[in-house]
Design a protein around this motif. Structure first.
Motif, PDB file in Angstrom:
ATOM      1  N   THR A  16       0.801  -1.244   0.004  1.00 32.41           N
ATOM      2  CA  THR A  16       0.168   0.110  -0.001  1.00 32.41           C
ATOM      3  C   THR A  16       0.766   1.272  -0.007  1.00 32.41           C
ATOM      4  OG1 THR A  16      -0.066  -0.089   2.442  1.00 32.41           O
ATOM      5  CG2 THR A  16      -1.999  -0.880   1.351  1.00 32.41           C
ATOM      6  N   GLU A  19       0.988   2.164  -3.627  1.00 33.31           N
ATOM      7  CA  GLU A  19      -0.376   2.639  -3.831  1.00 33.31           C
ATOM      8  C   GLU A  19      -0.563   4.014  -3.544  1.00 33.31           C
ATOM      9  OE1 GLU A  19      -5.003   0.984  -3.783  1.00 33.31           O
ATOM     10  OE2 GLU A  19      -3.478  -0.208  -2.875  1.00 33.31           O
ATOM     11  N   TYR A  20      -0.178   4.238  -2.378  1.00 36.06           N
ATOM     12  CA  TYR A  20      -0.356   5.785  -1.910  1.00 36.06           C
ATOM     13  C   TYR A  20       0.438   6.548  -2.721  1.00 36.06           C
ATOM     14  CZ  TYR A  20       0.291   9.674   1.100  1.00 36.06           C
ATOM     15  OH  TYR A  20       0.242  10.813   1.877  1.00 36.06           O
ATOM     16  N   LYS A  22       1.168   6.487  -5.815  1.00 27.79           N
ATOM     17  CA  LYS A  22       0.604   6.529  -7.211  1.00 27.79           C
ATOM     18  C   LYS A  22      -0.386   7.515  -6.949  1.00 27.79           C
ATOM     19  CE  LYS A  22       2.410   2.384  -9.169  1.00 27.79           C
ATOM     20  NZ  LYS A  22       2.083   0.610  -9.685  1.00 27.79           N
ATOM     21  N   THR A  23      -1.282   7.329  -5.921  1.00 28.75           N
ATOM     22  CA  THR A  23      -2.497   8.021  -5.841  1.00 28.75           C
ATOM     23  C   THR A  23      -2.219   9.661  -5.470  1.00 28.75           C
ATOM     24  OG1 THR A  23      -3.868   6.176  -4.740  1.00 28.75           O
ATOM     25  CG2 THR A  23      -4.660   8.320  -4.231  1.00 28.75           C
ATOM     26  N   LYS A  24      -1.209   9.738  -4.819  1.00 25.53           N
ATOM     27  CA  LYS A  24      -0.796  11.086  -4.437  1.00 25.53           C
ATOM     28  C   LYS A  24       0.296  11.685  -5.498  1.00 25.53           C
ATOM     29  CE  LYS A  24      -2.655  11.841  -0.190  1.00 25.53           C
ATOM     30  NZ  LYS A  24      -3.307  13.010   0.153  1.00 25.53           N
ATOM     31  N   SER A  25       0.626  11.024  -6.424  1.00 22.89           N
ATOM     32  CA  SER A  25       1.641  11.396  -7.546  1.00 22.89           C
ATOM     33  C   SER A  25       3.016  12.038  -6.801  1.00 22.89           C
ATOM     34  CB  SER A  25       1.077  12.707  -8.276  1.00 22.89           C
ATOM     35  OG  SER A  25      -0.215  12.214  -8.938  1.00 22.89           O
ATOM     36  N   LYS A 217      -5.177  -0.476   4.832  1.00 24.60           N
ATOM     37  CA  LYS A 217      -4.902   0.390   3.808  1.00 24.60           C
ATOM     38  C   LYS A 217      -5.398   1.699   4.296  1.00 24.60           C
ATOM     39  CE  LYS A 217      -6.070   1.596  -0.799  1.00 24.60           C
ATOM     40  NZ  LYS A 217      -6.988   1.147  -2.094  1.00 24.60           N
ATOM     41  N   GLU A 218      -6.447   1.946   4.818  1.00 18.60           N
ATOM     42  CA  GLU A 218      -6.721   3.184   5.144  1.00 18.60           C
ATOM     43  C   GLU A 218      -5.982   3.860   6.131  1.00 18.60           C
ATOM     44  OE1 GLU A 218     -10.782   5.484   7.074  1.00 18.60           O
ATOM     45  OE2 GLU A 218     -10.730   3.348   6.830  1.00 18.60           O
ATOM     46  N   PHE A 221      -2.493   4.913   4.699  1.00 16.46           N
ATOM     47  CA  PHE A 221      -2.729   6.185   4.262  1.00 16.46           C
ATOM     48  C   PHE A 221      -2.864   7.405   5.002  1.00 16.46           C
ATOM     49  CE2 PHE A 221      -4.177   5.562  -0.566  1.00 16.46           C
ATOM     50  CZ  PHE A 221      -3.636   4.462  -0.771  1.00 16.46           C
TER      51      PHE A 221
END
Length: 231
Positions: A16, A19-20, A22-25, A217-218, A221
Motif C-alpha cells: 500500500t 499505492e499511496y 501513485k494516488t498522491k503522485s 490500507k486506510e 494512508f
C-alpha cells in the motif's frame, strides 16, 4: 513528496506504500543495501521508509551490509529526515536510538489487534487514527522504547508495537503496508517453518481478509498523510 524506501528482501514488496505514492503522485524510489554500496544522497528524499526482512538486526556475519545501512539511517535521523520503520525497520530504528532488541515471549503471525497507547500526555501523531485496529503481524522479536521516545501502540502479547521519536521518527512492529499478494508471498516463502502458538494463525486465516486489508490500507494512508504534513 519524495519517498525513499530501504528494502531487505524481494518478497518485502511495498504494497500500500506504492499505492499511496501513485494516488498522491509522489516520487517513490528504493534501494537494497545488500545489492549496492551507494546509498542515496540525503537531500534526494523527504521521507525515509525502512521495510521488514527475514534477518535479525545483529546478523552481521550473514549480512555485513547491515552496518552500512544502520550508519545511513542514523545519518538521516541526525539530518532531521522523517522516517518510518516497519517490523525489521522498527527494530533497526530502536537499535540505532540505543534500545534493546530481543526475542519476544510469543511469536505473532497473522491478523491481531493493536491498541493506540494514549497516555496522559496527548500524542499528536495519534490524532485521527483508530483507538484499535486489527493489523497483520509477522515477527518473533520486540524492542524496548529508546530514551526520549513515546509509545504509540501495544498489543496483548507485545508491549511495544510502536513508538515516535522527536515527532518525526516512527517505528511500527506490525505491517500496515501489506496487501493480499504480500501475505501470500510470505506464506509461500516461510509458511513451512511456521510454529504453533497462541498468536500464530493458520494460513487460511491469514488470507482473504478483505475487511482487515481495507482498514489497514486506510490506516497506512492516514499515517503517510501525517508524514506529508511534516515536509
Amino acid at each position: 513528496m519524495k519517498i525513499h524506501v530501504l528494502q531487505h528482501s524481494s518478497i518485502n514488496t511495498l504494497g500500500t506504500i506504492e499505492e499511496y505514492a501513485k494516488t498522491k503522485s509522489h516520487r517513490l524510489e528504493s534501494n537494497r543495501f545488500y545489492e549496492t554500496t551507494n546509498p542515496p544522497e540525503l537531500d534526494s528524499f523527504d521521507l525515509l521508509i525502512i521495510m521488514g526482512g527475514p534477518m535479525g538486526i545483529y546478523d552481521y556475519k550473514e549480512n555485513p551490509w547491515l552496518k552500512n545501512e544502520k550508519t545511513f539511517i542514523k545519518q538521516a535521523i541526525e539530518a532531521g529526515k522523517p522516517a518510518l520503520g516497519i517490523c525489521l525497520g522498527a527494530q533497526l530504528l530502536a537499535d540505532i536510538l540505543g534500545a534493546r532488541v530481543y526475542e519476544n515471549r510469543h511469536m505473532e503471525m497473522g491478523w491481531f489487534p493493536v491498541k493506540a497507547f494514549r497516555s496522559e500526555n496527548k500524542q499528536e501523531f495519534l490524532e485521527g487514527l483508530p483507538d484499535e485496529i486489527t493489523v497483520f503481524h509477522w515477527h518473533s522479536r520486540t524492542f524496548d522504547l529508546p530514551a526520549g521516545a513515546v509509545q504509540l501502540f501495544e498489543s496483548e502479547r507485545c508491549k511495544n508495537q510502536g513508538f515516535i521519536y522527536k515527532g518525526r521518527v516512527v517505528a511500527l512492529q506490525f505491517h500496515p503496508e501489506v496487501n493480499e499478494e504480500r501475505i501470500l508471498n510470505l506464506i509461500k516463502r516461510f509458511g513451512d517453518g511456521m510454529v504453533n502458538g497462541p498468536f500464530v494463525q493458520k494460513k487460511e486465516e491469514m488470507l482473504g481478509q478483505r475487511k482487515y486489508l481495507a482498514s489497514t490500507k486506510e490506516f497506512m494512508f492516514l499515517m503517510l498523510d501525517k508524514f506529508e504534513k511534516m515536509i
